[in-house]
Design an enzyme around this catalytic site. Sequence first.
Site, PDB file in Angstrom:
ATOM      1  N   ASP A 160      19.284  42.155 -63.564  1.00 55.60           N
ATOM      2  CA  ASP A 160      20.368  42.992 -64.111  1.00 55.60           C
ATOM      3  C   ASP A 160      20.384  42.883 -65.640  1.00 55.60           C
ATOM      4  OD1 ASP A 160      22.694  43.609 -61.678  1.00 55.60           O
ATOM      5  OD2 ASP A 160      21.264  41.993 -61.294  1.00 55.60           O
ATOM      6  N   THR A 200      23.433  45.908 -56.695  1.00 58.24           N
ATOM      7  CA  THR A 200      22.754  44.593 -56.749  1.00 58.24           C
ATOM      8  C   THR A 200      22.694  43.961 -55.355  1.00 58.24           C
ATOM      9  OG1 THR A 200      23.561  44.351 -59.007  1.00 58.24           O
ATOM     10  CG2 THR A 200      22.713  42.363 -57.971  1.00 58.24           C
TER      11      THR A 200
END
Length: 333
Positions: free
Chosen positions: A49, A131
């Site tokens: 990320d 995610t």
Amino acid sequence: MRDLLASFVAAAERAACRAATVCQQVQRESDFTGTPQSKAGGEPVTVADYASQAIILREIGAEFPNHGILAEENAAHLNAPENRGVPERVAALVGAALGERASVADVSRWIDHPGDPAERYRWAIDPIDGTKGFLRREQYAIAIGVLDGGEPCAGVLACPNLPVDPADPNGPRGVLFSAARGAGAFQRPLAGGPSRRIAVRASADPAGVRVLGSVEASHGDPRLIDLLVRELGLGGGVVRVDSQVKYGVLARGGAEVYLRPRSSPTWRDLVWDHAAGVLIALEAGGRASDMDGAPLDFRAGRKLEHNRGVLCTHGPLHPLIVDALRRIESAPR
Ligand code: AMP
Ligand code: MG
């Protein structure tokens, strides 16, 4: 204007492709055992990320330094004491992806690139949307949208795990969706190859209508989706997919409805979870609003403060669904 929007799309595509390469690398090399880092609210966040956001903002910050930025991650959390070793790992990933040295200070600066919030154009960036899907090795997207005032004007979604050809679900994976306002929506293989224009599929018969929803039940209200399916006799099934990949699936005709009810009365959707996907769906001939049929208002900062959930469909279905939701929600439970 057309040239300007095309330059936004080109920069977003370059950044998203580079970021996708790093996400794929992290997915290959990690077993994700142990608890992933957890931001406030229990949301997972991985080295990918942060690396993805650093790569994207280095590109966008260099090319459009004054544009506003709305992005999910921040360097304060990356550098928090509990993340020992993580900033160094992120810097190594970013440096390798860019082919140059990148220090922890460099990646922290790129992640936090502030831009000018008063600028006409603001970039809405989710370095890994979904995610949780990424950790499950299912669907996720690198999402880059550009807002012109309150409206999306350019959008790119890199979807590394989505089959290129919907008719060949076991075939090659990795799709890049892109759209500029007024110029249509396109998909091409992330690995390179021809671009093709995409369009939503209009289904006049409710029996064939497929409804997209989150894999994570806690991100929405699956019961409301089931009630809608029953109310309108939507017979194509509920397709559960993580992230804004849902918008790409709808835009290329793989489903007809994406309904995202609020997960709680206090939940507000995040701008970077919708800006890119909404434009791609609109440019493919779709229609988007909130669950009450009100236009999505991207003006209110990081969140869609003034909207109740999100509804995206092919056009003719839209008012039928808004009416059905009103009936369902006003019925005594
Ligand atoms: P999806 O895979 O479509 O459910 O979307 C993933 C996004 O859901 C993440 O990027 C988060 O911003 C968002 N999200 C996280 N928690 C919630 C929640 N409680 N309600 C709604 N959305 C959420
Ligand atoms: Mg997200």
